[in-house]
Design a protein around this motif. Structure first.
Motif, PDB file in Angstrom:
ATOM      1  N   ASP A  92       0.843  -1.108  -0.095  1.00  0.00           N
ATOM      2  CA  ASP A  92       0.102  -0.051  -0.031  1.00  0.00           C
ATOM      3  C   ASP A  92       1.080   1.312  -0.056  1.00  0.00           C
ATOM      4  N   ILE A  93       1.671   1.590  -1.033  1.00  0.00           N
ATOM      5  CA  ILE A  93       2.581   2.571  -1.226  1.00  0.00           C
ATOM      6  C   ILE A  93       2.341   3.106  -2.377  1.00  0.00           C
ATOM      7  N   LYS A  94       2.928   4.377  -2.748  1.00  0.00           N
ATOM      8  CA  LYS A  94       2.541   5.243  -3.832  1.00  0.00           C
ATOM      9  C   LYS A  94       3.264   4.501  -5.085  1.00  0.00           C
ATOM     10  N   ALA A  95       2.775   4.434  -6.270  1.00  0.00           N
ATOM     11  CA  ALA A  95       3.189   3.583  -7.291  1.00  0.00           C
ATOM     12  C   ALA A  95       4.111   4.608  -8.016  1.00  0.00           C
ATOM     13  N   ARG A  96       5.161   4.103  -8.503  1.00  0.00           N
ATOM     14  CA  ARG A  96       6.410   4.949  -9.187  1.00  0.00           C
ATOM     15  C   ARG A  96       5.790   5.413 -10.495  1.00  0.00           C
ATOM     16  N   ALA A  97       5.914   6.522 -10.639  1.00  0.00           N
ATOM     17  CA  ALA A  97       5.330   7.122 -12.033  1.00  0.00           C
ATOM     18  C   ALA A  97       6.420   7.437 -12.955  1.00  0.00           C
ATOM     19  N   ASP A  98       7.680   7.577 -12.656  1.00  0.00           N
ATOM     20  CA  ASP A  98       8.599   7.812 -13.486  1.00  0.00           C
ATOM     21  C   ASP A  98       9.139   6.654 -14.177  1.00  0.00           C
ATOM     22  N   ILE A  99       9.316   6.637 -15.678  1.00  0.00           N
ATOM     23  CA  ILE A  99       9.773   5.496 -16.319  1.00  0.00           C
ATOM     24  C   ILE A  99      11.214   5.288 -16.400  1.00  0.00           C
ATOM     25  N   GLY A 100      11.803   4.100 -15.924  1.00  0.00           N
ATOM     26  CA  GLY A 100      13.061   4.068 -16.107  1.00  0.00           C
ATOM     27  C   GLY A 100      13.652   4.089 -14.663  1.00  0.00           C
ATOM     28  N   TRP A 101      12.920   3.915 -13.631  1.00  0.00           N
ATOM     29  CA  TRP A 101      13.206   4.106 -12.240  1.00  0.00           C
ATOM     30  C   TRP A 101      14.029   2.775 -11.925  1.00  0.00           C
ATOM     31  N   LEU A 102      14.880   2.603 -10.747  1.00  0.00           N
ATOM     32  CA  LEU A 102      15.880   1.705 -10.613  1.00  0.00           C
ATOM     33  C   LEU A 102      15.577   1.334  -9.252  1.00  0.00           C
ATOM     34  N   SER A 103      15.786   0.058  -8.833  1.00  0.00           N
ATOM     35  CA  SER A 103      15.709  -0.233  -7.424  1.00  0.00           C
ATOM     36  C   SER A 103      16.703   0.148  -6.715  1.00  0.00           C
ATOM     37  N   ASP A 104      16.335   0.336  -5.254  1.00  0.00           N
ATOM     38  CA  ASP A 104      17.321   0.990  -4.354  1.00  0.00           C
ATOM     39  C   ASP A 104      18.879  -0.008  -4.190  1.00  0.00           C
ATOM     40  N   GLU A 105      18.674  -1.062  -4.724  1.00  0.00           N
ATOM     41  CA  GLU A 105      19.930  -2.038  -4.400  1.00  0.00           C
ATOM     42  C   GLU A 105      20.821  -1.789  -5.889  1.00  0.00           C
ATOM     43  N   ILE A 106      20.492  -0.856  -6.701  1.00  0.00           N
ATOM     44  CA  ILE A 106      21.303  -0.484  -7.879  1.00  0.00           C
ATOM     45  C   ILE A 106      21.692   0.792  -7.645  1.00  0.00           C
ATOM     46  N   SER A 107      23.019   1.052  -7.935  1.00  0.00           N
ATOM     47  CA  SER A 107      23.825   2.320  -7.953  1.00  0.00           C
ATOM     48  C   SER A 107      24.524   2.473  -9.157  1.00  0.00           C
ATOM     49  N   VAL A 108      24.126   3.568  -9.942  1.00  0.00           N
ATOM     50  CA  VAL A 108      24.603   3.823 -11.130  1.00  0.00           C
ATOM     51  C   VAL A 108      25.979   4.454 -10.938  1.00  0.00           C
ATOM     52  N   TRP A 109      26.615   4.446 -12.041  1.00  0.00           N
ATOM     53  CA  TRP A 109      28.285   4.886 -11.710  1.00  0.00           C
ATOM     54  C   TRP A 109      28.689   5.480 -13.213  1.00  0.00           C
ATOM     55  N   ASP A 110      29.886   6.028 -13.504  1.00  0.00           N
ATOM     56  CA  ASP A 110      30.640   6.518 -14.495  1.00  0.00           C
ATOM     57  C   ASP A 110      31.958   6.477 -14.096  1.00  0.00           C
ATOM     58  N   ALA A 111      32.821   7.207 -14.847  1.00  0.00           N
ATOM     59  CA  ALA A 111      34.139   7.200 -14.749  1.00  0.00           C
ATOM     60  C   ALA A 111      34.824   7.670 -13.452  1.00  0.00           C
TER      61      ALA A 111
END
Length: 378
Positions: free
Chosen positions: A91-110
């Motif tokens: 019973d939580i607010k649905a994610r409205a943003d397309i392309g969302w990521l799980s909290d278990e994922i951390s994105v990175w770059d150089a």
């Protein structure tokens, strides 16, 4: 903290830091008692047909840590942990943003260059805490490096043993990456390769790849990894319609580089779950077949998006580069992280062995190690 129920017994409301509602049928189906779940493995012992379709909550009582629910018409009483209910709340607010990521994922770059997830082979073999930390980092960042391994053929299988099982393909249980006179795949040459995911023509793709270095005296040949999730989210921020068209329409991939083999798949370059979660990236210019699933009026847009995604992937600001020395390896999430190598010279030697595994084994190892750590702490 307290609990209330609606007048018809259709659902209860847990009043904690937030109000969380739980339907009667959901609670009954997820009861943890020994008549509903096997004590040894937690598997459900009953089917939904065994639960009355008019199930409702007859009464509910709350203690400090437990909620006791009696279901009608069975008159069955079940206790639920408050902690478990909060952890499994829907019973939580649905994610409205397309392309969302799980909290278990951390994105990175150089910027991750100085903090590449790395562990020593002996420590992974002997220290459960080191293995748990390294597996968690591989799951979070999509790749990890190993140093100090044995310099012997087949050592890569010992790497897979840390977290899962080898997936055999038409290349066999493993393959050798070094120059060949008449290669069946461009990977077996000294050419530089654009960052890519492996085997997009398979369905399903191998979700984990291991590359293990046995010889490395040739100039060049550095390995490079790029976070595909970071790349497609950058694409989305720059030009949302580019992201949308690559996620909406399927590309086609094909490999027929050896006798008796013709592998094909039909999947989008950007894969989303039905609720918009970003769950996969497929990108391999060598294996892209003729794209026929994009409508005529969208094809130019699709190619513009494909070109721009490639430019982002090629941007040095997105890449982490390292050189594998003998006895070193890296593990990569093949549904997310693209890998590449720089060109290397014809003098000296460069010999890597590679194999595939699957991400369910990696996640299983991570979760099992986490649970055992929790149990030991209790």
């Amino acid at each position: 903290m307290h609990v209330t129920m609606d007048q018809e017994g259709r659902f209860l409301t847990l009043h904690a830091e937030a109000e969380l509602r739980f339907h009667a049928i959901w609670l009954r189906d997820n009861a943890q008692d020994t008549e509903t779940r096997a004590p040894g493995n937690g598997q459900r012992l009953i089917a939904l047909r065994d639960i009355p379709d008019n199930t409702r909550i007859a009464s509910v009582e709350a203690g400090e840590t437990m909620v006791h629910v009696t279901f009608a018409p069975e008159q069955k009483s079940v206790a639920f942990s408050v902690e478990w209910l909060i952890a499994h709340a829907y019973d939580i607010k649905a994610r409205a943003d397309i392309g969302w990521l799980s909290d278990e994922i951390s994105v990175w770059d150089a910027g991750l260059q100085a903090d590449v997830p790395t562990a020593a082979f002996p420590s992974l073999s002997e220290d459960g805490a080191t293995l748990a930390q390294w597996v968690e980092q591989v799951a979070r960042f999509g790749f990890g490096k190993i140093t100090g391994g044995p310099i012997q053929e087949g050592a890569l299988f010992q790497v897979v043993d840390f977290f899962g099982f080898v997936r055999e393909t038409n290349y066999g249980k493993h393959f050798d990456v070094r120059t060949e006179v008449n290669p069946t795949n461009l990977a077996f040459t000294g050419l530089g390769l654009q960052a890519h995911t492996d085997n997009p023509y398979r369905d399903p793709v191998p979700t984990v790849q291991v590359l293990y270095c046995l010889e490395s005296s040739a100039a060049g040949g550095e390995n490079m990894v790029v976070d595909g999730f970071a790349c497609v989210r950058r694409l989305q921020e720059e030009t949302p319609e580019y992201f949308d068209v690559l996620a909406q329409y399927c590309a086609r991939f094909e490999y027929a580089g050896e006798a008796g083999v013709c592998l094909t798949s039909r999947r989008p370059l950007i894969e989303l779950a039905p609720d918009g979660e970003l769950i996969g990236v497929r990108f391999n210019n060598r294996s892209l077949a003729a794209v026929t699933d994009v409508p005529f009026d969208k094809m130019e847009l699709w190619y513009a998006a494909y070109r721009r995604l490639g430019e982002i992937i090629d941007d040095p600001a997105m890449e982490v580069v390292f050189r594998l020395e003998p006895g070193e390896a890296f593990v990569v999430d093949n549904t997310r992280v693209l890998h590449a190598r720089k060109a290397y010279s014809g003098t000296g030697t460069r010999w890597l062995q590679g194999c595939y595994a699957d991400k369910d084994g990696l996640r299983s190892t991570r979760d099992a190690l986490f649970r055992s750590t929790q149990e030991a702490a209790e």
